[in-house]
Design a protein around this motif. Sequence first.
Motif, PDB file in Angstrom:
ATOM      1  N   ASP A   1       0.831  -1.213   0.000  1.00 19.96           N
ATOM      2  CA  ASP A   1       0.000   0.000   0.000  1.00 19.96           C
ATOM      3  C   ASP A   1       0.862   1.257   0.000  1.00 19.96           C
ATOM      4  OD1 ASP A   1      -2.228  -1.594   0.102  1.00 19.96           O
ATOM      5  OD2 ASP A   1      -2.651  -1.248   2.220  1.00 19.96           O
TER       6      ASP A   1
ATOM      7  N   TYR B   1      -9.949   5.505  -4.662  1.00 22.30           N
ATOM      8  CA  TYR B   1      -9.105   4.383  -4.272  1.00 22.30           C
ATOM      9  C   TYR B   1      -8.051   4.124  -5.349  1.00 22.30           C
ATOM     10  CZ  TYR B   1     -12.067   1.275  -7.221  1.00 22.30           C
ATOM     11  OH  TYR B   1     -12.748   0.685  -8.258  1.00 22.30           O
TER      12      TYR B   1
ATOM     13  N   THR C   1      -5.391   1.499  -7.354  1.00 25.49           N
ATOM     14  CA  THR C   1      -5.244   0.108  -7.781  1.00 25.49           C
ATOM     15  C   THR C   1      -4.033  -0.004  -8.695  1.00 25.49           C
ATOM     16  OG1 THR C   1      -7.652  -0.088  -7.830  1.00 25.49           O
ATOM     17  CG2 THR C   1      -6.391  -1.875  -8.823  1.00 25.49           C
TER      18      THR C   1
ATOM     19  N   SER D   1      -4.602   0.550   3.334  1.00 29.69           N
ATOM     20  CA  SER D   1      -5.838  -0.218   3.530  1.00 29.69           C
ATOM     21  C   SER D   1      -5.987  -0.725   4.955  1.00 29.69           C
ATOM     22  CB  SER D   1      -5.892  -1.385   2.546  1.00 29.69           C
ATOM     23  OG  SER D   1      -4.857  -2.331   2.792  1.00 29.69           O
TER      24      SER D   1
ATOM     25  N   GLY E   1     -13.264  -4.470   2.148  1.00 32.94           N
ATOM     26  CA  GLY E   1     -13.710  -3.515   1.149  1.00 32.94           C
ATOM     27  C   GLY E   1     -14.974  -2.825   1.648  1.00 32.94           C
TER      28      GLY E   1
ATOM     29  N   ILE F   1     -15.646  -0.172  -3.188  1.00 34.75           N
ATOM     30  CA  ILE F   1     -14.207  -0.157  -2.893  1.00 34.75           C
ATOM     31  C   ILE F   1     -13.701  -1.590  -2.793  1.00 34.75           C
ATOM     32  CG2 ILE F   1     -12.417   0.632  -1.306  1.00 34.75           C
ATOM     33  CD1 ILE F   1     -14.421   2.709  -0.265  1.00 34.75           C
TER      34      ILE F   1
ATOM     35  N   SER G   1      -7.559  -1.869  -0.657  1.00 30.40           N
ATOM     36  CA  SER G   1      -7.338  -0.660  -1.462  1.00 30.40           C
ATOM     37  C   SER G   1      -6.866   0.510  -0.605  1.00 30.40           C
ATOM     38  CB  SER G   1      -8.637  -0.244  -2.166  1.00 30.40           C
ATOM     39  OG  SER G   1      -9.046  -1.196  -3.099  1.00 30.40           O
TER      40      SER G   1
END
Length: 336
Positions: free
Chosen positions: A41, A135, A137, A207, A215, A219, A223
Amino acid sequence: MNKFKYYFIVLVTTLSLFSCSKNNTATVEPLRDYSVQYTADNSMIEEYLKNYYFTVTNHPGFSDDQDIVFTQIPSGGTQASVWSYLNRSSFPKLLSRDVNLHGITYKMYYLVLREGTGEKPTNVDGVLASYRGDYLTEVAATTTAAAYLAVTKFEELKYPQSFFNLNNTIVGWSEIFPQFRKGTYTSNADGTVTYSNFGAGVMFIPSGLAYYASGSASIPAYSPLVFSFKLYEVQRLDHDGDGIPSNLEDINGDGYVYDFRNTISYPVTPTTNADDTDADGIPDYLDVDDDGDNYTTKLEIKDANGVMIPFANIPDCSGNTTSTTRVKKYLDKNCH
């Protein structure tokens, strides 16, 4: 005969469906290691900070004041990245806060556009705030495209109508809002409210300090999140109903109180807790008997001379006894 054939077909179909469902049992992914996931992250967050720049709208008295837009720096671009604002002495500036959770130390970045001019919330107060959430990714490379960092908007609230209890939000919110101050406001003739001088910023949340494996709505699990926000107002709450606002039960005055009984969040309990007067493991803001003398705090609030005050007569900072605002034993803590 036709009825027999019908029931026979239904039976065969049912058995077939049952057989298929047994053979296609969903695989549940084991919970990821917090430390490993934080490393991933943090890598995404720092990639974002180093490859995006921002523009801010300065429009005092209007709803778009301190709106912020992030844009990816194009190849060969000379725009100053968000990362270039790290630890600056003037605003805007990018700062970080260490958060101890899950047995590891998270470094959480936040961008301060404007600190604000009023009171700060603690991490157990209510906040009236507008926000936008995105968010991050990491999209893997394919045979035709290189890997890249995708940024997806999932929610926006421009005109908040109610307070968020920071004790019930994701950890990232409760850790960063206390670094900002509320502003001022005026009520207009048409029933609207104009906010000014409010705190405004952006928080970049791993996250593990957000929704982690679960999640939320759109979302995806695991994330990292980016929240831009404006802090308009603070609401003082009383979580244990003892007549003392929870912000006054932050004994060391650092703006944060924690409940270390949650062993998933805090696998190692601190040897000392400055916000637990009787050291019974229950923080004062959740303890109806702060000093452990078997008399509830609500019944033993005293004035500056040590004289017991009936609960209904406890004054606020202006000396009013009809106010719903109550003052702690140490009356001067919030009244100067």
